[in-house]
Design an enzyme around this catalytic site. Structure first.
Site, PDB file in Angstrom:
ATOM      1  N   SER A   8       5.586  -2.418   1.500  1.00  0.00           N
ATOM      2  CA  SER A   8       5.018  -3.073   2.683  1.00  0.00           C
ATOM      3  C   SER A   8       5.641  -4.442   2.837  1.00  0.00           C
ATOM      4  CB  SER A   8       3.503  -3.220   2.520  1.00  0.00           C
ATOM      5  OG  SER A   8       3.048  -4.220   3.424  1.00  0.00           O
ATOM      6  N   HIS A  33       7.093   0.283   5.023  1.00  0.00           N
ATOM      7  CA  HIS A  33       5.751   0.203   5.602  1.00  0.00           C
ATOM      8  C   HIS A  33       5.619  -1.117   6.361  1.00  0.00           C
ATOM      9  CE1 HIS A  33       1.404   1.250   5.581  1.00  0.00           C
ATOM     10  NE2 HIS A  33       1.230  -0.058   5.536  1.00  0.00           N
ATOM     11  N   ASP A  35       3.242  -3.501   8.582  1.00  0.00           N
ATOM     12  CA  ASP A  35       1.844  -3.788   8.902  1.00  0.00           C
ATOM     13  C   ASP A  35       1.711  -4.609  10.179  1.00  0.00           C
ATOM     14  OD1 ASP A  35       0.347  -2.550   6.779  1.00  0.00           O
ATOM     15  OD2 ASP A  35       1.291  -3.983   5.430  1.00  0.00           O
ATOM     16  N   MET A  37      -0.795  -6.253  12.852  1.00  0.00           N
ATOM     17  CA  MET A  37      -2.196  -6.707  12.963  1.00  0.00           C
ATOM     18  C   MET A  37      -2.366  -7.585  14.197  1.00  0.00           C
ATOM     19  SD  MET A  37      -2.951  -7.709   9.010  1.00  0.00           S
ATOM     20  CE  MET A  37      -2.368  -6.676   7.666  1.00  0.00           C
ATOM     21  N   HIS A  66       2.215   0.816  10.661  1.00  0.00           N
ATOM     22  CA  HIS A  66       0.760   0.907  10.453  1.00  0.00           C
ATOM     23  C   HIS A  66       0.071  -0.005  11.461  1.00  0.00           C
ATOM     24  CE1 HIS A  66      -2.761   0.113   7.396  1.00  0.00           C
ATOM     25  NE2 HIS A  66      -3.157   0.763   8.474  1.00  0.00           N
ATOM     26  N   MET A  68      -2.812  -1.750  12.876  1.00  0.00           N
ATOM     27  CA  MET A  68      -4.182  -2.230  12.651  1.00  0.00           C
ATOM     28  C   MET A  68      -4.556  -3.055  13.868  1.00  0.00           C
ATOM     29  SD  MET A  68      -3.616  -3.085   8.647  1.00  0.00           S
ATOM     30  CE  MET A  68      -1.853  -3.128   8.916  1.00  0.00           C
ATOM     31  N   MET A 139      -7.035   3.964   3.314  1.00  0.00           N
ATOM     32  CA  MET A 139      -7.047   2.538   2.960  1.00  0.00           C
ATOM     33  C   MET A 139      -7.854   2.339   1.681  1.00  0.00           C
ATOM     34  SD  MET A 139      -5.139   1.028   5.118  1.00  0.00           S
ATOM     35  CE  MET A 139      -5.369  -0.575   4.352  1.00  0.00           C
ATOM     36  N   ASP A 172      -2.942   3.009   0.720  1.00  0.00           N
ATOM     37  CA  ASP A 172      -2.473   1.659   1.064  1.00  0.00           C
ATOM     38  C   ASP A 172      -3.501   0.612   0.648  1.00  0.00           C
ATOM     39  OD1 ASP A 172      -1.166  -0.467   2.277  1.00  0.00           O
ATOM     40  OD2 ASP A 172      -1.720   0.097   4.322  1.00  0.00           O
ATOM     41  N   GLY A 174      -3.701  -2.550  -2.748  1.00  0.00           N
ATOM     42  CA  GLY A 174      -3.967  -2.742  -4.170  1.00  0.00           C
ATOM     43  C   GLY A 174      -3.273  -1.750  -5.079  1.00  0.00           C
TER      44      GLY A 174
HETATM   45  C1  DX5 Z   1      -3.422  -4.265   4.247  1.00  0.00           C
HETATM   46  C2  DX5 Z   1      -2.083  -3.657   4.618  1.00  0.00           C
HETATM   47  C3  DX5 Z   1      -1.363  -3.203   3.418  1.00  0.00           C
HETATM   48  C4  DX5 Z   1      -0.916  -4.343   2.528  1.00  0.00           C
HETATM   49  C5  DX5 Z   1      -0.712  -3.846   1.130  1.00  0.00           C
HETATM   50  O1  DX5 Z   1      -4.095  -4.638   5.377  1.00  0.00           O
HETATM   51  O2  DX5 Z   1      -2.272  -2.550   5.475  1.00  0.00           O
HETATM   52  O3  DX5 Z   1      -0.249  -2.388   3.751  1.00  0.00           O
HETATM   53  O4  DX5 Z   1       0.270  -4.941   2.977  1.00  0.00           O
HETATM   54  O5  DX5 Z   1      -0.492  -4.932   0.284  1.00  0.00           O
HETATM   55  P1  DX5 Z   1      -0.809  -4.850  -1.265  1.00  0.00           P
HETATM   56  O6  DX5 Z   1       0.013  -3.732  -1.821  1.00  0.00           O
HETATM   57  O7  DX5 Z   1      -0.377  -6.185  -1.768  1.00  0.00           O
HETATM   58  O8  DX5 Z   1      -2.284  -4.600  -1.416  1.00  0.00           O
HETATM   59 ZN    ZN Z   2      -0.582  -1.126   5.658  1.00  0.00          ZN
END
Ligand code: DX5
Ligand code: ZN
Length: 211
Positions: A8, A33, A35, A37, A66, A68, A139, A172, A174
């Site tokens: 990501s 990946h 992200d 937002m 992704h 969001m 998630m 996705d 942690g």
């Molecule tokens: C969270 C994102 C994830 C995030 C993952 O909102 O959708 O893709 O970047 O980051 P890590 O792997 O550090 O939890």
């Molecule tokens: Zn993500």
């Protein structure tokens, strides 16, 4: 199933995005990946189609976008045009009719569709969507930020999903060497990971550890 690793870029160095993409590509990543937002669906704002267009030029790996964001249908075209190969929308932001319309549009363009669900959303909510999608993104943190701790409830969700869904299950949030084992055993086969990969001294080793 073959395990795929999707770094990501949220945790990458945005001052050197192209170089960061090359780095993970050389280290054996399968997908990138991305992200997206909007500050509404999640309490953070990241990148839009304009940046995706440049990511597209910087790597030959598939871009896994992704979303969001609220009202994803409004932006799907822009992200496809920018070069997204896979688009994930959240079940919390669409109804079944809206999802079916997105599915049709993406199929016509050869783009894969994923449905994602937040940790607090029960699996039941996506059951009717499953025939419409190519993959599910489970998630394992509340979306919004990289570097959060894995929420263990994802494990049972993945197990239950794997029993009824034969296509790709992505997870996705942690993900590190320890949580990767747990989710793979539960049936996930695509691992999105930000801080674990981009924070590693040896990125190739980090990707191999996840696999
Ligand atoms: C969270 C994102 C994830 C995030 C993952 O909102 O959708 O893709 O970047 O980051 P890590 O792997 O550090 O939890
Ligand atoms: Zn993500």
């Amino acid at each position: 199933m073959k395990i795929k690793v999707a770094p990501s870029i949220l945790s990458a160095d945005f001052n050197h995005l192209a170089a960061e993409l090359k780095k993970v590509e050389r280290a054996g990543a399968d997908l990138i990946h991305v992200d997206v937002m909007d500050g509404h669906f999640v309490p953070n704002i990241t990148i839009g189609p304009q940046v995706v267009k440049y990511l597209r030029k910087a790597t030959s790996l598939p871009l896994d976008v992704h979303l969001m964001i609220e009202n994803p249908a409004k932006y799907v075209d822009a992200f496809v045009k920018a070069g997204g190969d896979m688009i994930t929308v959240h079940i919390e932001t669409v109804n079944l009719k809206g999802l079916a319309a997105i599915a049709k549009k993406l199929k016509d363009r050869g783009v894969r569709l994923g449905i994602s669900l937040n940790p607090g959303t029960p699996l039941l909510k996506i059951k009717k969507s499953l025939p419409l999608v190519d993959f599910v993104l489970v998630m394992s943190v509340n979306p919004g930020f990289g570097g959060q701790a894995f929420i263990p409830g994802a494990i049972n969700k993945i197990k239950e999903l794997r029993a009824i869904f034969k296509k790709d299950i992505s997870v996705d949030g942690g993900i590190n060497n320890i949580t990767a084992k747990l989710v793979k055993n539960a049936g996930a086969n695509v691992l999105a990971a930000g801080s674990y990969i981009f924070g590693a001294k040896n990125i190739k080793k980090a990707i191999n550890n996840l696999r």
